[in-house]
Write an enzyme that holds these catalytic residues in place. Structure first.
Site, PDB file in Angstrom:
ATOM      1  N   GLU A   1     -23.375   6.008   9.380  1.00 20.25           N
ATOM      2  CA  GLU A   1     -23.713   5.322   8.136  1.00 20.25           C
ATOM      3  C   GLU A   1     -24.672   4.169   8.383  1.00 20.25           C
ATOM      4  O   GLU A   1     -24.849   3.722   9.508  1.00 20.25           O
ATOM      5  CB  GLU A   1     -22.442   4.803   7.444  1.00 20.25           C
ATOM      6  CG  GLU A   1     -21.401   4.159   8.357  1.00 20.25           C
ATOM      7  CD  GLU A   1     -21.883   2.984   9.148  1.00 20.25           C
ATOM      8  OE1 GLU A   1     -22.573   2.123   8.552  1.00 20.25           O
ATOM      9  OE2 GLU A   1     -21.592   2.904  10.354  1.00 20.25           O
TER      10      GLU A   1
ATOM     11  N   GLU B   1     -24.059   3.862  12.613  1.00 20.52           N
ATOM     12  CA  GLU B   1     -25.111   4.892  12.617  1.00 20.52           C
ATOM     13  C   GLU B   1     -24.632   6.247  13.118  1.00 20.52           C
ATOM     14  O   GLU B   1     -25.375   7.213  13.104  1.00 20.52           O
ATOM     15  CB  GLU B   1     -26.325   4.465  13.459  1.00 20.52           C
ATOM     16  CG  GLU B   1     -26.973   3.165  13.072  1.00 20.52           C
ATOM     17  CD  GLU B   1     -28.126   2.779  13.998  1.00 20.52           C
ATOM     18  OE1 GLU B   1     -28.473   3.579  14.894  1.00 20.52           O
ATOM     19  OE2 GLU B   1     -28.681   1.682  13.824  1.00 20.52           O
TER      20      GLU B   1
END
Length: 352
Positions: free
Chosen positions: A174, A317
């Site tokens: 994310e 991420e």
């Protein structure tokens, strides 16, 4: 909320092959249990795929991005524009997740779930925008029930599409300035934990910043008074579009019996919501690592999860999930390729 939200159907693992898988693992040329967690992982993957010879195909990393209105309350040292800048960095191949995913031959799909920016077309970008960022949940719910349902459905469809194209292992990452604040609120409410134990430094807050972040969450929780037994309402009240879409994708991936590689604090908070909707989703999850973000270890304990790595990461991420992928490969490879005592003509331990 329930009337507009999708109904997910995640089946519990079929355990019919468990004894055979365990026997295959135990008969490899090694002492019993000598490969530790890799043995547990091999058994889990075999059960997920319901085969004695599992295979990992077309691994994909889904990186969900969205902006958060709660940034207006001063919960992050970074401005909101960094979300869109990092999405462009992902698409250019320059972020940490790009480096680690390339190393593992893992494709990245960047999902615009709700970034406050319109991106140009790109082959690795999925346009699934629910809105131009959420509302400030300090004042009002982060999203409407309709937006939450849209995000859940969008995530599910995305996961189903990736699996239909041949993937059976999916990582979840994310990006969203302010999303540790959303994740902390979700964990505090759903697990009924003190806010202070769920709040960390995020992208680099000092002590005063952490205290302010906790105060913002506490004020919002007191204001909204959402019950922990209503996970969809909790998600709509405090979540981000990227978190809600990740929830739908996790449940959708489990519906299609894929392996879910769970990253750090925000991804695990999304899984927490998913597990309150369909508890069986946890059986499909491989927990990549314990991040250095305060609250993640506590959350993993709440889920009775045992992460593979502890490297002090707190980047998000999907980086931890990408780094853990070789361990998943190793578990599958030893199950498929390692000789048995009988095939190698090696004497077994004398139990006399």
């Amino acid at each position: 909320m329930m009337a507009t939200s999708p109904v997910f159907s995640v089946e519990p693992l079929n355990k019919s092959l468990q004894a055979e898988l365990k026997a295959s693992i135990d008969n490899k040329t090694k002492p019993l249990g000598a490969l530790g967690v890799l043995e547990t992982l091999a058994l889990q993957v075999g059960l997920i795929q319901n085969t004695l010879t599992p295979a990992l195909q077309r691994p994909v990393m889904l990186v969900f991005a969205g902006d958060h209105g709660v940034v207006e309350a001063g919960v992050s040292p970074y401005p909101q524009v960094v979300t869109q800048q990092m999405v462009l960095n992902f698409l250019a191949g320059g972020a940490g997740i790009n480096v680690f995913a390339r190393q593992q031959n893992m494709r990245i799909r960047v999902v615009d779930a709700g970034v406050n920016h319109e991106f140009p077309a790109h082959p690795d970008l999925i346009r699934a925008k629910v809105g131009m960022g959420t509302n400030n949940f300090l004042d009002t719910p982060a999203m409407t029930t309709e937006q939450c349902a849209q995000a859940l459905c969008g995530g599910r469809a995305l996961a189903h599409a990736e699996i239909a194209s041949g993937s059976n292992v999916m990582g979840f990452g994310e990006m969203g300035i302010g999303n540790t604040t959303s994740a902390s609120a979700l964990v505090a409410v759903l697990c009924k934990l003190p806010v202070e134990s769920c709040v960390g430094r995020g992208t680099g807050l000092d002590d005063a910043g952490v205290a302010k972040k906790a105060a913002v969450i506490s004020t919002a929780i007191d204001r909204h008074q959402v019950s922990a037994d209503q996970p969809l309402q909790v998600l709509a009240t405090y979540g981000g579009f990227e978190i809600a879409m990740m929830v739908g994708a996790m449940l959708g991936a489990a519906e299609r019996k894929a392996i879910l590689l769970i990253d750090g604090f925000i991804a695990t908070a999304a899984l927490l919501v998913a597990s309150r909707i369909a508890p069986e989703v946890l059986e499909y999850c491989v927990f990549a690592h314990c991040s250095d973000e305060s609250g993640h270890d506590l959350l993993l304990q709440q889920l009775n999860a045992k992460p593979l790595l502890n490297l002090g990461l707190r980047l998000g991420e999907g980086t931890g999930a990408a780094l853990a992928y070789p361990l998943l490969q190793a578990a599958v490879n030893f199950l498929n390729q390692m000789a048995s005592f009988s095939s190698a003509n090696i004497s077994r331990q004398d139990n006399a």
